[in-house]
Design a protein around this motif. Structure first.
Motif, mmCIF file in Angstrom:
data_model
loop_
_atom_site.group_PDB
_atom_site.id
_atom_site.type_symbol
_atom_site.label_atom_id
_atom_site.label_comp_id
_atom_site.label_asym_id
_atom_site.label_seq_id
_atom_site.Cartn_x
_atom_site.Cartn_y
_atom_site.Cartn_z
ATOM 1 N N VAL A 71 0.799 -1.110 0.025
ATOM 2 C CA VAL A 71 -0.031 0.075 -0.059
ATOM 3 C C VAL A 71 0.853 1.179 0.123
ATOM 4 O O VAL A 71 2.005 1.147 0.238
ATOM 5 C CB VAL A 71 -0.935 0.090 1.223
ATOM 6 C CG1 VAL A 71 -1.970 -1.144 1.292
ATOM 7 C CG2 VAL A 71 -0.313 -0.064 2.569
ATOM 8 N N SER A 72 0.107 2.448 -0.346
ATOM 9 C CA SER A 72 1.186 3.706 -0.545
ATOM 10 C C SER A 72 0.672 4.340 0.652
ATOM 11 O O SER A 72 -0.299 4.220 1.522
ATOM 12 C CB SER A 72 0.851 4.406 -1.722
ATOM 13 O OG SER A 72 -0.606 4.613 -1.873
ATOM 14 N N GLU A 73 1.479 5.347 0.927
ATOM 15 C CA GLU A 73 1.140 6.380 1.994
ATOM 16 C C GLU A 73 -0.125 7.185 1.913
ATOM 17 O O GLU A 73 -0.540 7.334 0.615
ATOM 18 C CB GLU A 73 2.269 7.382 2.074
ATOM 19 C CG GLU A 73 3.562 6.896 2.379
ATOM 20 C CD GLU A 73 3.514 6.352 3.811
ATOM 21 O OE1 GLU A 73 2.604 6.649 5.050
ATOM 22 O OE2 GLU A 73 4.539 5.801 4.276
ATOM 23 N N ARG A 76 0.427 3.028 4.230
ATOM 24 C CA ARG A 76 1.544 2.168 4.853
ATOM 25 C C ARG A 76 2.003 2.678 6.177
ATOM 26 O O ARG A 76 2.148 1.780 7.090
ATOM 27 C CB ARG A 76 2.729 2.646 3.738
ATOM 28 C CG ARG A 76 4.014 1.881 4.206
ATOM 29 C CD ARG A 76 5.383 2.162 3.166
ATOM 30 N NE ARG A 76 4.521 1.507 2.057
ATOM 31 C CZ ARG A 76 5.146 1.597 0.856
ATOM 32 N NH1 ARG A 76 6.120 2.415 0.381
ATOM 33 N NH2 ARG A 76 4.533 0.963 -0.344
ATOM 34 N N THR A 77 1.970 4.071 6.742
ATOM 35 C CA THR A 77 2.108 4.513 7.983
ATOM 36 C C THR A 77 1.238 3.920 9.077
ATOM 37 O O THR A 77 1.577 3.641 9.973
ATOM 38 C CB THR A 77 2.407 5.917 8.214
ATOM 39 O OG1 THR A 77 3.446 6.222 7.227
ATOM 40 C CG2 THR A 77 2.702 6.553 9.414
ATOM 41 N N ILE A 78 -0.065 4.034 8.262
ATOM 42 C CA ILE A 78 -1.068 3.786 9.504
ATOM 43 C C ILE A 78 -1.386 2.523 9.712
ATOM 44 O O ILE A 78 -1.360 1.865 10.798
ATOM 45 C CB ILE A 78 -2.458 4.055 8.881
ATOM 46 C CG1 ILE A 78 -2.612 5.623 8.651
ATOM 47 C CG2 ILE A 78 -3.821 3.509 9.430
ATOM 48 C CD1 ILE A 78 -3.673 6.296 7.963
ATOM 49 N N PHE A 79 -1.206 1.458 8.723
ATOM 50 C CA PHE A 79 -0.979 -0.107 8.991
ATOM 51 C C PHE A 79 0.087 -0.615 9.561
ATOM 52 O O PHE A 79 0.177 -1.573 10.374
ATOM 53 C CB PHE A 79 -1.259 -0.884 7.753
ATOM 54 C CG PHE A 79 -2.644 -0.584 6.785
ATOM 55 C CD1 PHE A 79 -3.468 0.015 7.364
ATOM 56 C CD2 PHE A 79 -2.849 -1.197 5.534
ATOM 57 C CE1 PHE A 79 -4.815 0.210 6.703
ATOM 58 C CE2 PHE A 79 -3.974 -1.214 4.934
ATOM 59 C CZ PHE A 79 -4.846 -0.350 5.576
ATOM 60 N N ALA A 80 1.100 0.310 9.441
ATOM 61 C CA ALA A 80 2.489 -0.252 10.117
ATOM 62 C C ALA A 80 2.431 0.128 11.714
ATOM 63 O O ALA A 80 3.070 -0.393 12.466
ATOM 64 C CB ALA A 80 3.657 0.272 9.244
#
Length: 119
Positions: A71-73, A76-80
């Motif tokens: 996934v893109s930003e 990406r940050t949210i899921f990580a």
């Protein structure tokens, strides 16, 4: 990103029997408070209007973490970082679709209703 999710996050299962003991009355002069069927209907509506709490279970967190490379930003940050963004993810999932809502809460559905002996 397209993916297939196996629904493993449902959190509970419960069968409930609701029974009204109020007098039935007659269709030509029903009781002011409604019939027993009305009472059961109100109970079902109250259950529906009070969903169970939102939460991310370990299988959902694992699925989101495995999606990070694909996934893109900002996803990406949210899921990580579900330890930070988990409540936001749960809230978004709860309103996105019935399938994503079932990933973040035990759903409630009346599936069978029987009642009365008059037609």
């Amino acid at each position: 990103m397209e993916y297939a999710a196996v629904g493993t996050s449902e959190k509970g299962y419960l069968n409930v029997r609701l029974r009204s003991t109020m007098a039935g009355g007659h269709a030509a002069w029903p009781p002011a408070q409604g019939s027993p069927v009305t009472a059961i209907g109100r109970a079902l509506a109250a259950i529906h209007e009070n969903p169970l709490p939102l939460r991310l279970t370990p299988p959902v967190v694992a699925m989101l973490e495995r999606a990070v490379p694909f996934v893109s930003e900002p996803l990406r940050t949210i899921f990580a970082n579900t330890h930070v963004f988990g409540p936001i993810v749960a809230r978004v999932f709860s309103g996105k679709s019935p399938k994503t809502a079932a990933m973040v809460r035990t759903t409630i559905a009346a599936t069978k209703v029987l009642g009365g002996d008059k037609s």
